[in-house]
Design a protein around this motif. Structure first.
Motif, PDB file in Angstrom:
ATOM      1  N   GLY A 203       0.790  -1.222   0.000  1.00  0.00           N
ATOM      2  CA  GLY A 203       0.000   0.000   0.000  1.00  0.00           C
ATOM      3  C   GLY A 203       0.822   1.271   0.000  1.00  0.00           C
ATOM      4  N   GLN A 204       2.135   1.162  -0.239  1.00  0.00           N
ATOM      5  CA  GLN A 204       3.018   2.327  -0.258  1.00  0.00           C
ATOM      6  C   GLN A 204       3.587   2.479  -1.665  1.00  0.00           C
ATOM      7  N   PHE A 205       3.172   3.534  -2.335  1.00  0.00           N
ATOM      8  CA  PHE A 205       3.477   3.684  -3.751  1.00  0.00           C
ATOM      9  C   PHE A 205       4.108   5.041  -4.049  1.00  0.00           C
ATOM     10  N   SER A 206       4.733   5.139  -5.224  1.00  0.00           N
ATOM     11  CA  SER A 206       5.375   6.390  -5.634  1.00  0.00           C
ATOM     12  C   SER A 206       4.814   6.929  -6.946  1.00  0.00           C
ATOM     13  N   TRP A 207       3.972   6.141  -7.606  1.00  0.00           N
ATOM     14  CA  TRP A 207       3.389   6.559  -8.893  1.00  0.00           C
ATOM     15  C   TRP A 207       1.946   6.106  -8.964  1.00  0.00           C
ATOM     16  N   TRP A 208       1.105   7.029  -9.435  1.00  0.00           N
ATOM     17  CA  TRP A 208      -0.319   6.749  -9.635  1.00  0.00           C
ATOM     18  C   TRP A 208      -0.719   7.303 -10.998  1.00  0.00           C
ATOM     19  N   ASP A 209      -1.346   6.475 -11.800  1.00  0.00           N
ATOM     20  CA  ASP A 209      -1.822   6.895 -13.115  1.00  0.00           C
ATOM     21  C   ASP A 209      -2.756   8.092 -12.958  1.00  0.00           C
ATOM     22  N   TYR A 210      -2.669   9.029 -13.900  1.00  0.00           N
ATOM     23  CA  TYR A 210      -3.564  10.188 -13.869  1.00  0.00           C
ATOM     24  C   TYR A 210      -5.027   9.786 -14.051  1.00  0.00           C
ATOM     25  N   ARG A 211      -5.252   8.658 -14.694  1.00  0.00           N
ATOM     26  CA  ARG A 211      -6.614   8.250 -15.048  1.00  0.00           C
ATOM     27  C   ARG A 211      -7.303   7.517 -13.901  1.00  0.00           C
ATOM     28  N   THR A 212      -8.594   7.449 -13.992  1.00  0.00           N
ATOM     29  CA  THR A 212      -9.461   6.632 -13.122  1.00  0.00           C
ATOM     30  C   THR A 212      -9.323   6.933 -11.634  1.00  0.00           C
ATOM     31  N   GLY A 213      -8.932   8.155 -11.296  1.00  0.00           N
ATOM     32  CA  GLY A 213      -8.834   8.513  -9.888  1.00  0.00           C
ATOM     33  C   GLY A 213      -7.902   7.621  -9.103  1.00  0.00           C
ATOM     34  N   ALA A 214      -6.793   7.241  -9.715  1.00  0.00           N
ATOM     35  CA  ALA A 214      -5.893   6.260  -9.104  1.00  0.00           C
ATOM     36  C   ALA A 214      -5.312   6.745  -7.777  1.00  0.00           C
ATOM     37  N   PHE A 215      -4.940   8.019  -7.712  1.00  0.00           N
ATOM     38  CA  PHE A 215      -4.344   8.501  -6.466  1.00  0.00           C
ATOM     39  C   PHE A 215      -5.376   8.515  -5.336  1.00  0.00           C
ATOM     40  N   ARG A 216      -6.566   8.964  -5.652  1.00  0.00           N
ATOM     41  CA  ARG A 216      -7.632   8.998  -4.636  1.00  0.00           C
ATOM     42  C   ARG A 216      -7.887   7.603  -4.083  1.00  0.00           C
ATOM     43  N   ARG A 217      -7.790   6.594  -4.929  1.00  0.00           N
ATOM     44  CA  ARG A 217      -8.036   5.207  -4.505  1.00  0.00           C
ATOM     45  C   ARG A 217      -6.755   4.517  -4.028  1.00  0.00           C
ATOM     46  N   ASN A 218      -5.639   5.231  -4.067  1.00  0.00           N
ATOM     47  CA  ASN A 218      -4.318   4.666  -3.773  1.00  0.00           C
ATOM     48  C   ASN A 218      -4.053   3.423  -4.624  1.00  0.00           C
ATOM     49  N   ALA A 219      -4.466   3.485  -5.874  1.00  0.00           N
ATOM     50  CA  ALA A 219      -4.219   2.400  -6.825  1.00  0.00           C
ATOM     51  C   ALA A 219      -2.902   2.686  -7.546  1.00  0.00           C
ATOM     52  N   GLY A 220      -1.809   2.562  -6.802  1.00  0.00           N
ATOM     53  CA  GLY A 220      -0.513   2.957  -7.322  1.00  0.00           C
ATOM     54  C   GLY A 220       0.473   1.830  -7.504  1.00  0.00           C
ATOM     55  N   TRP A 221       1.668   2.234  -7.880  1.00  0.00           N
ATOM     56  CA  TRP A 221       2.800   1.327  -8.050  1.00  0.00           C
ATOM     57  C   TRP A 221       4.015   1.955  -7.370  1.00  0.00           C
ATOM     58  N   ARG A 222       4.899   1.130  -6.860  1.00  0.00           N
ATOM     59  CA  ARG A 222       6.180   1.640  -6.336  1.00  0.00           C
ATOM     60  C   ARG A 222       7.244   1.315  -7.373  1.00  0.00           C
ATOM     61  N   ILE A 223       7.616   2.325  -8.151  1.00  0.00           N
ATOM     62  CA  ILE A 223       8.588   2.135  -9.227  1.00  0.00           C
ATOM     63  C   ILE A 223       9.763   3.106  -9.119  1.00  0.00           C
ATOM     64  N   ASP A 224       9.755   3.956  -8.101  1.00  0.00           N
ATOM     65  CA  ASP A 224      10.842   4.909  -7.871  1.00  0.00           C
ATOM     66  C   ASP A 224      11.646   4.403  -6.672  1.00  0.00           C
ATOM     67  N   HIS A 225      12.928   4.135  -6.891  1.00  0.00           N
ATOM     68  CA  HIS A 225      13.689   3.385  -5.899  1.00  0.00           C
ATOM     69  C   HIS A 225      15.023   4.034  -5.545  1.00  0.00           C
ATOM     70  N   HIS A 226      15.524   3.650  -4.365  1.00  0.00           N
ATOM     71  CA  HIS A 226      16.910   3.902  -3.949  1.00  0.00           C
ATOM     72  C   HIS A 226      17.552   2.546  -3.694  1.00  0.00           C
ATOM     73  N   TYR A 227      18.608   2.239  -4.425  1.00  0.00           N
ATOM     74  CA  TYR A 227      19.359   1.007  -4.210  1.00  0.00           C
ATOM     75  C   TYR A 227      20.774   1.378  -3.772  1.00  0.00           C
ATOM     76  N   ALA A 228      21.271   0.709  -2.723  1.00  0.00           N
ATOM     77  CA  ALA A 228      22.552   1.082  -2.143  1.00  0.00           C
ATOM     78  C   ALA A 228      23.500  -0.104  -2.036  1.00  0.00           C
ATOM     79  N   THR A 229      24.785   0.191  -2.143  1.00  0.00           N
ATOM     80  CA  THR A 229      25.814  -0.805  -1.893  1.00  0.00           C
ATOM     81  C   THR A 229      25.865  -1.098  -0.387  1.00  0.00           C
ATOM     82  N   PRO A 230      26.492  -2.220   0.009  1.00  0.00           N
ATOM     83  CA  PRO A 230      26.363  -2.695   1.400  1.00  0.00           C
ATOM     84  C   PRO A 230      26.648  -1.667   2.486  1.00  0.00           C
ATOM     85  N   ASP A 231      27.746  -0.925   2.384  1.00  0.00           N
ATOM     86  CA  ASP A 231      28.074   0.028   3.443  1.00  0.00           C
ATOM     87  C   ASP A 231      27.038   1.137   3.526  1.00  0.00           C
ATOM     88  N   LEU A 232      26.622   1.652   2.382  1.00  0.00           N
ATOM     89  CA  LEU A 232      25.598   2.700   2.386  1.00  0.00           C
ATOM     90  C   LEU A 232      24.263   2.169   2.888  1.00  0.00           C
TER      91      LEU A 232
END
Length: 264
Positions: A203-232
Motif C-alpha cells: 500500500g506504499q506507492f510512488s506513482w499513480w496513473d492520472y486516469r481513473t482517480g488512481a491517487f484517490r483510490r491509492n491504486a498505485g505502483w512503487r517504481i521509484d527506488h533507492h538502491y545502495a551498496t552494502p556500506d551505504l
C-alpha cells in the motif's frame, strides 16, 4: 545526508511545485527525472537562487535527468558513454537517462529507466537491453567506488507488494518476469532496496496513473527506488515516500522518495 528522487514530468511545468518542495525540504541532493528540457533552457536560476548547484542532461520534450545539489559535486558525468565503449553503448545515450556525481564520498547515480510501452514491443526490447547495459555501466563504477546510491524512476515494480493489484501483472509492462529478472540481475552486483529496509508493508506507492482517480483510490505502483551498496545500506537511517506533492493541482504522476544516510 538526505537524497531524494522525483520524476517531475517536466521541470518547467512543475517548477513552482519543485522549488516549493525544496524550500520545505532542504535536502542535500535532489535527483530529477523526465525534466523534458534541453540543457540551455533548464530553469537553473530557480535553484541557484536557493544556493543549489545544477547539473543537467536533457533533451527537448522527452526524458532528461538532473542533479540539484546543495554543495558542488565532483566527477559529474552523463550517459553510459562516459565509462563504457561506443561498441557497447550504441545509440542508447541519444535518450538522456543517466547522470552521476559524487558528494562526500557517495556516488549518486540518477536514472530514468525506459518505460517499455507494451510487452513484446520494440520499446520493451529496448528497455531490457538498456537494463543489460546498465549492469555493465554500474560494474565499472563499482570498480571506482564501493559507495553507490543508485536511484530514480526504474519503471519496474520488483515485487507484487509494489503493485496495488498484482493480478495479471505478468502480462503488464513494468511488472513482467523478464523486466524483474533484468533488474534483479543489476541488483546482484550488491545493491539493496533501501525502502524495504524500513517499510515491509504494502500500500506504499510512488506513482499513480492520472486516469481513473488512481491517487484517490491509492491504486498505485512503487517504481521509484533507492538502491545502495552494502556500506551505504547499513548507513541508511530512513527512507520515506512523500505523497504531499501528488495532492497538488496538476501534479506530476510521481512523488518524491527520500533516503537519509548517516555520514559517520
Amino acid at each position: 545526508m538526505k537524497i531524494a528522487t522525483w520524476n517531475v514530468n517536466s521541470v518547467r511545468t512543475r517548477l513552482e511545485q519543485v522549488v516549493g518542495w525544496l524550500q520545505d525540504n532542504p535536502i542535500d541532493v535532489l535527483c530529477l527525472q523526465e525534466t523534458k528540457v534541453v540543457d540551455e533552457s533548464f530553469p537553473r536560476s530557480a535553484f541557484t537562487d536557493l544556493n543549489y548547484q545544477v547539473y543537467a542532461f536533457g533533451q527537448k520534450s522527452y526524458n532528461g535527468v538532473a542533479l540539484i545539489s546543495r554543495s558542488p559535486l565532483s566527477d559529474v558525468n552523463v550517459g553510459f558513454g562516459a565509462v563504457l565503449p561506443e561498441s557497447v553503448v550504441g545509440d542508447l545515450d541519444e535518450q538522456k537517462r543517466v547522470i552521476t556525481g559524487v558528494l562526500d564520498g557517495v556516488r549518486v547515480v540518477n536514472l530514468y529507466v525506459p518505460n517499455g510501452s507494451s510487452v513484446g514491443s520494440d520499446k520493451y526490447l529496448y528497455k531490457l537491453h538498456w537494463l543489460k547495459v546498465l549492469r555493465e555501466y554500474l560494474e565499472v563504477l563499482l570498480q571506482q567506488s564501493q559507495n553507490l546510491l543508485v536511484c530514480g524512476d526504474f519503471n519496474v515494480a520488483l515485487e507484487d507488494l509494489d503493485i496495488h493489484d498484482p493480478k495479471g501483472r505478468e502480462k503488464q509492462v513494468m511488472a513482467t518476469d523478464a523486466e524483474r529478472a533484468a533488474l534483479r540481475h543489476v541488483l546482484d552486483l550488491g545493491l539493496s532496496d533501501v525502502f524495504r529496509k524500513f517499510n515491509q508493508e504494502g500500500g506504499q506507492f510512488s506513482w499513480w496513473d492520472y486516469r481513473t482517480g488512481a491517487f484517490r483510490r491509492n491504486a498505485g505502483w512503487r517504481i521509484d527506488h533507492h538502491y545502495a551498496t552494502p556500506d551505504l545500506y547499513e548507513r541508511s537511517i530512513a527512507c520515506t515516500i512523500d505523497t504531499a506533492p501528488r495532492k497538488l493541482t496538476q501534479p506530476s504522476d510521481h512523488t518524491p522518495v527520500i533516503v537519509e544516510l548517516s555520514l559517520s
